[in-house]
Design a protein around this motif. Structure first.
Motif, PDB file in Angstrom:
ATOM      1  N   LYS A 226       0.822  -1.213   0.000  1.00  0.00           N
ATOM      2  CA  LYS A 226       0.000   0.000   0.000  1.00  0.00           C
ATOM      3  C   LYS A 226       0.861   1.270   0.000  1.00  0.00           C
ATOM      4  N   ARG A 284     -18.997  20.886  10.477  1.00  0.00           N
ATOM      5  CA  ARG A 284     -18.588  19.481  10.388  1.00  0.00           C
ATOM      6  C   ARG A 284     -17.182  19.297  10.991  1.00  0.00           C
ATOM      7  N   LEU A 288     -15.992  16.786  13.972  1.00  0.00           N
ATOM      8  CA  LEU A 288     -14.890  15.824  13.831  1.00  0.00           C
ATOM      9  C   LEU A 288     -13.852  16.029  14.933  1.00  0.00           C
ATOM     10  N   PHE A 292     -12.536  13.525  18.765  1.00  0.00           N
ATOM     11  CA  PHE A 292     -11.225  13.125  19.297  1.00  0.00           C
ATOM     12  C   PHE A 292     -11.188  13.217  20.821  1.00  0.00           C
ATOM     13  N   ASN A 295     -11.201  10.070  23.755  1.00  0.00           N
ATOM     14  CA  ASN A 295     -10.968   8.839  22.988  1.00  0.00           C
ATOM     15  C   ASN A 295      -9.506   8.466  23.229  1.00  0.00           C
ATOM     16  N   ALA A 298      -5.972  10.229  21.996  1.00  0.00           N
ATOM     17  CA  ALA A 298      -5.987  10.702  20.608  1.00  0.00           C
ATOM     18  C   ALA A 298      -6.005  12.225  20.546  1.00  0.00           C
ATOM     19  N   PRO A 301      -4.327  15.495  14.267  1.00  0.00           N
ATOM     20  CA  PRO A 301      -2.976  15.502  13.688  1.00  0.00           C
ATOM     21  C   PRO A 301      -2.371  16.911  13.679  1.00  0.00           C
TER      22      PRO A 301
ATOM     23  N   PRO B 146      -8.591   6.710  16.028  1.00  0.00           N
ATOM     24  CA  PRO B 146      -7.483   7.632  15.785  1.00  0.00           C
ATOM     25  C   PRO B 146      -6.256   7.107  16.533  1.00  0.00           C
ATOM     26  N   ARG B 151     -11.592   4.162  20.799  1.00  0.00           N
ATOM     27  CA  ARG B 151     -12.870   3.924  20.110  1.00  0.00           C
ATOM     28  C   ARG B 151     -12.725   4.172  18.618  1.00  0.00           C
ATOM     29  N   ARG B 152     -13.579   3.466  17.849  1.00  0.00           N
ATOM     30  CA  ARG B 152     -13.634   3.679  16.409  1.00  0.00           C
ATOM     31  C   ARG B 152     -14.029   5.115  16.083  1.00  0.00           C
ATOM     32  N   LEU B 153     -13.401   5.658  15.083  1.00  0.00           N
ATOM     33  CA  LEU B 153     -13.763   6.999  14.634  1.00  0.00           C
ATOM     34  C   LEU B 153     -13.786   7.035  13.097  1.00  0.00           C
ATOM     35  N   PHE B 154     -12.728   6.474  12.473  1.00  0.00           N
ATOM     36  CA  PHE B 154     -12.612   6.513  11.012  1.00  0.00           C
ATOM     37  C   PHE B 154     -13.099   5.208  10.392  1.00  0.00           C
ATOM     38  N   LEU B 177      -7.135   2.052   4.157  1.00  0.00           N
ATOM     39  CA  LEU B 177      -6.074   2.462   5.079  1.00  0.00           C
ATOM     40  C   LEU B 177      -5.929   1.552   6.293  1.00  0.00           C
ATOM     41  N   PHE B 232      -7.793  10.425   8.711  1.00  0.00           N
ATOM     42  CA  PHE B 232      -8.335  11.744   9.076  1.00  0.00           C
ATOM     43  C   PHE B 232      -8.476  12.617   7.833  1.00  0.00           C
ATOM     44  N   GLU B 235     -11.371  11.621   5.818  1.00  0.00           N
ATOM     45  CA  GLU B 235     -12.616  12.024   6.494  1.00  0.00           C
ATOM     46  C   GLU B 235     -12.931  13.498   6.161  1.00  0.00           C
ATOM     47  N   PHE B 246     -20.032  11.541   8.863  1.00  0.00           N
ATOM     48  CA  PHE B 246     -18.755  10.947   9.248  1.00  0.00           C
ATOM     49  C   PHE B 246     -18.899   9.446   9.377  1.00  0.00           C
ATOM     50  N   PHE B 248     -18.225   7.647  11.851  1.00  0.00           N
ATOM     51  CA  PHE B 248     -18.830   7.267  13.134  1.00  0.00           C
ATOM     52  C   PHE B 248     -20.316   7.622  13.200  1.00  0.00           C
TER      53      PHE B 248
END
Lengths: 334, 334
Positions: A226, A284, A288, A292, A295, A298, A301, B146, B151-154, B177, B232, B235, B246, B248
């Motif tokens: 990838k 939005r 988003l 974060f 969580n 996290a 970025p 993230p 927890r799941r986000l993406f 990804l 991210f 997203e 999103f 989530f």
């Protein structure tokens, strides 16, 4: 010791002016290197001054070049860096893209005959400071093989991305497509330490944990096939599209040997107002960013740079006294 | 058994027409699913027919939706899929982007209120067949955390890229990804087999090799923090920019529970003629393609599909007799 940001920029600029570089170009390079230093990206910061100035003196990079801009279509710019430093070419792109993207919704600038562009994330961040979502792609001298290949073909080929936020600095993504930077392998080799599996191959394309053998081999991409596929994508966007040199054709960013590296870069700027609309976009983005929270550990970025910048603005930039002396000596050598 | 491509497309389209879907939409979906099957992407092929038709019957996807296109600027389109299948919206984008990108150099289409878009690489490939370099970004229901999160986000958030070549089919990059697709973990859980380290975490965010625990946890991204940062980016491009849901917030692509997933996608098309020029571009592409020769077993990304397509065009598409019977029964059920 610590120096105020502006004083350090002036000193670095003087070192470049003393090394066959015009004042506007010297200022552009100094601003970028000091910003990298402030942002904790030391590999793209002051450590580059000796090799950059050496290349300017040798003519491998043309410190006098004035980037040539062609507006080829309403959303397309081609910038010929003419073998000069990359930063003045990026400055032009970042100056011109907002009006283009604002008019048509999305615009791109290709840069050719270019050089090391430092922290790619900083360039897209500046576009986000102007309200745009931005992407950047850059190729670098060869380091990675294609997947199932043995010989180097791609650079570490960074991708960067930034997005504006309401009442917060842009979120910034900036990553090279190799598992690790070459510098980590170099330092393991110097300390006679092994490297973890998955970082590199030897010169026959075999996985190795021997740092010295890795130096004559290839760096491994993130995500196996990838990451190699993404490196191919960057090669096409930054090079094929701009007519620049491929990673396997580019000379080193570090020494004054050979001709100019002649690498390429592509910047893409998108106006959120032309899609769902700026208010929907910012709403939005806030949703988003909120996701974060709570969580684990996290963070959005690029968050680390914000505290570093505040500290540098308040206390100045940490600099080794020997580096300070060396910069002063360079600045006097004109 | 094998069926001619066209016959299989007609049969699949009939199954959708029998499931509350208009003929143009049914044809668009059938073309995409059969193409995925031909290209060896079975996870996006005929296996989707039962869940897609079930969702159409339940109204979770609106088989009658006609995507609504707004040309917001000269290089920007917003397409509202209106809760229908994604493929008709992509068809419109792919029909309209070439003229826009040709006029301004680069153009983008955002898609919202959308659904599973199958093989993302096929959409960009079609733009490359029209002479453009193309990128696509899509979000999917949540699967990854993230970096440093629990927890799941993406979603697994695929990125696709295609580039034209002179006298050769486009080179195509298409990747999710996550380290692996969720399907691999599902199949390990069904066979009571462990999964390798690095694929997934359990529900507390701890790395696990227990496939069953992984199913209630998160998939791990390629390249650790790097893949999470790219997720991210996807997203923001596919959702924040288009005003979609999103990952989530999105319901499953597989069952008829909940409201429409309402995910988003972004397509970007670049005209090489607006940068270094088409001839320079095609020359550089040929040089890059040549560099893959005699480099171990390296091949240009997306090469595998070409032989598969030739075989399917010549011999027909391999189909399980039970799947064939099931499709015929669905088609009769109108």
């Amino acid at each position: 010791m610590k120096l105020p940001i502006r004083e350090l920029e002036d000193l670095v600029a003087s070192a470049f002016i003393a090394a066959a570089t015009t004042e506007p170009n010297a200022r552009s390079v100094a601003r970028a290197l000091v910003q990298a230093e402030v942002d904790g990206q030391k590999g793209h910061g002051l450590t580059r001054v000796p090799s950059y100035t050496q290349q300017a003196r040798a003519g491998k990079v043309d410190g006098h070049a004035v980037p040539e801009v062609s507006t080829t279509r309403s959303s397309a710019l081609m910038i010929d860096a003419l073998g000069g430093f990359a930063y003045p070419a990026f400055d032009r792109a970042i100056e011109l893209l907002p009006a283009s993207a604002g008019a048509t919704g999305i615009a791109a600038a290709g840069i050719m005959h270019s050089h090391h562009c430092g922290v790619l994330g900083r360039h897209v961040e500046r576009l986000s400071e102007a309200g745009l979502v931005a992407l950047a792609f850059a190729n670098t001298p060869d380091a990675m093989a294609p997947w199932c290949g043995k010989r180097r073909l791609f650079g570490t080929n960074p991708i960067a991305f930034a997005t504006p936020q309401r009442n917060a600095p842009p979120a910034v993504v900036d990553l090279a497509l190799s598992q690790v930077a070459r510098g980590k392998i170099l330092s393991a080799a110097q300390n006679n330490e092994p490297i973890p599996e998955g970082w590199a191959t030897d010169q026959d394309g075999q996985p190795t944990t021997d740092a010295k053998k890795a130096l004559s081999g290839t760096l491994l991409p993130i995500g196996e096939a990838k990451g190699a596929a993404l490196a191919f994508m960057v090669e096409v966007l930054a090079v094929t599209l701009t007519g620049a040199n491929f990673s396997f054709e580019a000379s080193s960013f570090f020494d004054d040997k050979g001709g100019p590296p002649g690498v390429g870069q592509l910047l893409v700027a998108i106006d959120p107002d032309a899609f769902a609309g700026r208010e929907v976009f910012l709403d939005r983005m806030a949703t988003l960013s909120d996701a974060f929270q709570d969580n684990g550990d996290a963070r959005l970025p690029g968050s680390r740079r914000i505290a570093l910048r505040e500290a540098a603005a308040r206390d100045g930039v940490e600099i080794d006294p020997r580096t300070h002396e060396a910069l002063k000596a360079m600045a006097r050598s004109a």
